[in-house]
Design a protein around this motif. Structure first.
Motif, PDB file in Angstrom:
ATOM      1  N   VAL A   1     -20.547 -19.237  16.368  1.00 12.81           N
ATOM      2  CA  VAL A   1     -21.556 -18.564  17.182  1.00 12.81           C
ATOM      3  C   VAL A   1     -20.962 -18.096  18.508  1.00 12.81           C
ATOM      4  O   VAL A   1     -20.934 -16.899  18.809  1.00 12.81           O
ATOM      5  N   VAL A   2     -20.471 -19.031  19.297  1.00  9.01           N
ATOM      6  CA  VAL A   2     -20.052 -18.705  20.669  1.00  9.01           C
ATOM      7  C   VAL A   2     -18.770 -17.875  20.695  1.00  9.01           C
ATOM      8  O   VAL A   2     -18.691 -16.876  21.425  1.00  9.01           O
ATOM      9  N   ALA A   3     -17.781 -18.282  19.923  1.00 11.64           N
ATOM     10  CA  ALA A   3     -16.505 -17.556  19.956  1.00 11.64           C
ATOM     11  C   ALA A   3     -16.649 -16.106  19.486  1.00 11.64           C
ATOM     12  O   ALA A   3     -16.141 -15.194  20.159  1.00 11.64           O
ATOM     13  N   PRO A   4     -17.326 -15.826  18.358  1.00 11.66           N
ATOM     14  CA  PRO A   4     -17.504 -14.421  17.967  1.00 11.66           C
ATOM     15  C   PRO A   4     -18.299 -13.613  18.992  1.00 11.66           C
ATOM     16  O   PRO A   4     -18.020 -12.428  19.202  1.00 11.66           O
TER      17      PRO A   4
ATOM     18  N   ALA B   1     -18.016  -9.602  23.388  1.00 12.82           N
ATOM     19  CA  ALA B   1     -18.149  -9.290  24.814  1.00 12.82           C
ATOM     20  C   ALA B   1     -16.868  -8.678  25.355  1.00 12.82           C
ATOM     21  O   ALA B   1     -16.898  -7.731  26.159  1.00 12.82           O
ATOM     22  N   ALA B   2     -15.742  -9.210  24.931  1.00 10.79           N
ATOM     23  CA  ALA B   2     -14.457  -8.678  25.376  1.00 10.79           C
ATOM     24  C   ALA B   2     -14.154  -7.331  24.730  1.00 10.79           C
ATOM     25  O   ALA B   2     -13.460  -6.492  25.311  1.00 10.79           O
TER      26      ALA B   2
ATOM     27  N   LEU C   1      -8.872 -14.279  22.551  1.00  9.67           N
ATOM     28  CA  LEU C   1      -8.325 -13.880  21.258  1.00  9.67           C
ATOM     29  C   LEU C   1      -8.625 -12.427  20.914  1.00  9.67           C
ATOM     30  O   LEU C   1      -7.980 -11.858  20.038  1.00  9.67           O
ATOM     31  N   GLN C   2      -9.571 -11.811  21.603  1.00  7.12           N
ATOM     32  CA  GLN C   2      -9.891 -10.420  21.306  1.00  7.12           C
ATOM     33  C   GLN C   2      -8.678  -9.511  21.508  1.00  7.12           C
ATOM     34  O   GLN C   2      -8.508  -8.523  20.791  1.00  7.12           O
ATOM     35  N   SER C   3      -7.829  -9.868  22.451  1.00  2.00           N
ATOM     36  CA  SER C   3      -6.652  -9.049  22.726  1.00  2.00           C
ATOM     37  C   SER C   3      -5.413  -9.507  21.950  1.00  2.00           C
ATOM     38  O   SER C   3      -4.342  -8.929  22.103  1.00  2.00           O
TER      39      SER C   3
ATOM     40  N   ILE D   1      -5.675 -11.102  18.312  1.00  6.26           N
ATOM     41  CA  ILE D   1      -5.795 -11.083  16.849  1.00  6.26           C
ATOM     42  C   ILE D   1      -6.919 -10.153  16.416  1.00  6.26           C
ATOM     43  O   ILE D   1      -7.850  -9.892  17.179  1.00  6.26           O
ATOM     44  N   PRO D   2      -6.854  -9.660  15.166  1.00  5.20           N
ATOM     45  CA  PRO D   2      -7.967  -8.856  14.639  1.00  5.20           C
ATOM     46  C   PRO D   2      -9.184  -9.735  14.374  1.00  5.20           C
ATOM     47  O   PRO D   2      -9.067 -10.948  14.190  1.00  5.20           O
ATOM     48  N   GLU D   3     -10.357  -9.118  14.337  1.00  5.61           N
ATOM     49  CA  GLU D   3     -11.610  -9.860  14.224  1.00  5.61           C
ATOM     50  C   GLU D   3     -11.707 -10.687  12.950  1.00  5.61           C
ATOM     51  O   GLU D   3     -12.280 -11.768  12.949  1.00  5.61           O
ATOM     52  N   ASP D   4     -11.119 -10.197  11.850  1.00  2.00           N
ATOM     53  CA  ASP D   4     -11.250 -10.919  10.583  1.00  2.00           C
ATOM     54  C   ASP D   4     -10.439 -12.216  10.556  1.00  2.00           C
ATOM     55  O   ASP D   4     -10.596 -13.030   9.640  1.00  2.00           O
ATOM     56  N   GLU D   5      -9.575 -12.423  11.555  1.00  2.00           N
ATOM     57  CA  GLU D   5      -8.818 -13.672  11.639  1.00  2.00           C
ATOM     58  C   GLU D   5      -9.397 -14.636  12.663  1.00  2.00           C
ATOM     59  O   GLU D   5      -8.930 -15.766  12.815  1.00  2.00           O
ATOM     60  N   LEU D   6     -10.432 -14.209  13.358  1.00  2.00           N
ATOM     61  CA  LEU D   6     -10.961 -14.978  14.490  1.00  2.00           C
ATOM     62  C   LEU D   6     -11.428 -16.374  14.103  1.00  2.00           C
ATOM     63  O   LEU D   6     -11.044 -17.362  14.735  1.00  2.00           O
ATOM     64  N   LEU D   7     -12.266 -16.483  13.097  1.00  2.00           N
ATOM     65  CA  LEU D   7     -12.892 -17.764  12.775  1.00  2.00           C
ATOM     66  C   LEU D   7     -11.871 -18.812  12.353  1.00  2.00           C
ATOM     67  O   LEU D   7     -11.996 -19.986  12.702  1.00  2.00           O
ATOM     68  N   VAL D   8     -10.843 -18.388  11.614  1.00  2.00           N
ATOM     69  CA  VAL D   8      -9.805 -19.338  11.184  1.00  2.00           C
ATOM     70  C   VAL D   8      -9.050 -19.877  12.397  1.00  2.00           C
ATOM     71  O   VAL D   8      -8.820 -21.087  12.517  1.00  2.00           O
ATOM     72  N   VAL D   9      -8.695 -18.989  13.311  1.00  2.00           N
ATOM     73  CA  VAL D   9      -7.937 -19.397  14.495  1.00  2.00           C
ATOM     74  C   VAL D   9      -8.791 -20.264  15.412  1.00  2.00           C
ATOM     75  O   VAL D   9      -8.334 -21.287  15.934  1.00  2.00           O
ATOM     76  N   VAL D  10     -10.060 -19.864  15.600  1.00  2.00           N
ATOM     77  CA  VAL D  10     -10.944 -20.627  16.477  1.00  2.00           C
ATOM     78  C   VAL D  10     -11.177 -22.026  15.928  1.00  2.00           C
ATOM     79  O   VAL D  10     -11.164 -23.008  16.676  1.00  2.00           O
ATOM     80  N   GLU D  11     -11.384 -22.124  14.613  1.00  2.00           N
ATOM     81  CA  GLU D  11     -11.607 -23.440  14.010  1.00  2.00           C
ATOM     82  C   GLU D  11     -10.403 -24.349  14.217  1.00  2.00           C
ATOM     83  O   GLU D  11     -10.553 -25.541  14.517  1.00  2.00           O
ATOM     84  N   LYS D  12      -9.212 -23.787  14.114  1.00  2.00           N
ATOM     85  CA  LYS D  12      -7.993 -24.573  14.310  1.00  2.00           C
ATOM     86  C   LYS D  12      -7.857 -25.043  15.753  1.00  2.00           C
ATOM     87  O   LYS D  12      -7.699 -26.237  16.013  1.00  2.00           O
ATOM     88  N   TYR D  13      -7.957 -24.112  16.686  1.00  2.00           N
ATOM     89  CA  TYR D  13      -7.694 -24.457  18.086  1.00  2.00           C
ATOM     90  C   TYR D  13      -8.845 -25.195  18.743  1.00  2.00           C
ATOM     91  O   TYR D  13      -8.631 -26.014  19.628  1.00  2.00           O
TER      92      TYR D  13
END
Length: 207
Positions: free
Chosen positions: A35-38, A43-44, A164-166, A168-180
């Protein structure tokens, strides 16, 4: 759950952020990372949303959801909470009596401050308000600790998504956010544990 997240992505605004974060802080398995990260990423990306308002409304939603858990636990009591956790609906929400008991044990071990720290602990974050209600923790203190803990967690997720907006591409966001987010949460937990240990040591030394 995937359909809910897809709907959220198509209707991204402060009210949907509040709604989903309210659900996240009850017993509905809506990960705050989704929710928050996407929202912060968006926003960015296009500037239609303010990252500061994202944090504000996400924390408001977390407080509403946590308050629902607190009130239900305080006024219905332990037998009802455990019966729900073992019901079919409870299992659909990924609950069982072991998870509730583990959250209770965590709260009992750390005391009232566990409400704050618990907001950073995976698997306990959305349930920590239940033992607070069962223990009849004063609501003003509960709300203060919940606001601090949820606000801090939402700041972490928003900062991560915005950065992360600057990168990685959006389709990789959730995987990276979940990890970090998991690693950052554990790091923040260790930091709080060290701070508490320091305060306890200082207090004993003065005594």
């Amino acid at each position: 759950m995937s359909s809910l997240i897809a709907w959220f992505g198509d209707h991204l605004n402060y009210w949907t952020i509040t709604l989903l974060m309210t659900l996240e802080s009850t017993v509905v398995p809506v990960p705050s990372e989704l929710v928050v990260a996407p929202a912060a990423y968006k926003a960015a990306d296009d500037g239609e949303l303010s990252v500061y308002l994202i944090i504000l409304f996400a924390t408001l939603g977390a407080n509403i959801g946590a308050t629902i858990n607190y009130v239900v636990a305080r006024f219905l009591g332990r037998p009802v909470i455990y019966a729900f956790a073992n019901s079919r609906l409870g299992h659909m929400c990924l609950l069982n009596d072991a998870k509730i008991q583990r959250t209770e044990d965590y709260f009992n071990e750390h005391g009232a401050v566990g409400t704050l720290i618990g907001r950073l602990v995976p698997g306990i974050r959305h349930l920590i308000s239940l033992p607070a209600g069962l223990a009849r923790m004063p609501y003003s203190r509960f709300l203060l600790y919940t606001t601090i803990g949820a606000g801090l967690w939402n700041i972490i997720l928003a900062a991560l998504g915005y950065h992360l907006q600057s990168v990685i591409p959006e389709d990789e966001l959730l995987v990276v956010v979940e990890k970090y987010s998991h690693e950052i949460g554990l790091g923040m937990l260790a930091l709080f544990a060290g701070l508490i240990a320091y305060l306890v040591f200082t207090h004993k030394k003065k005594g």
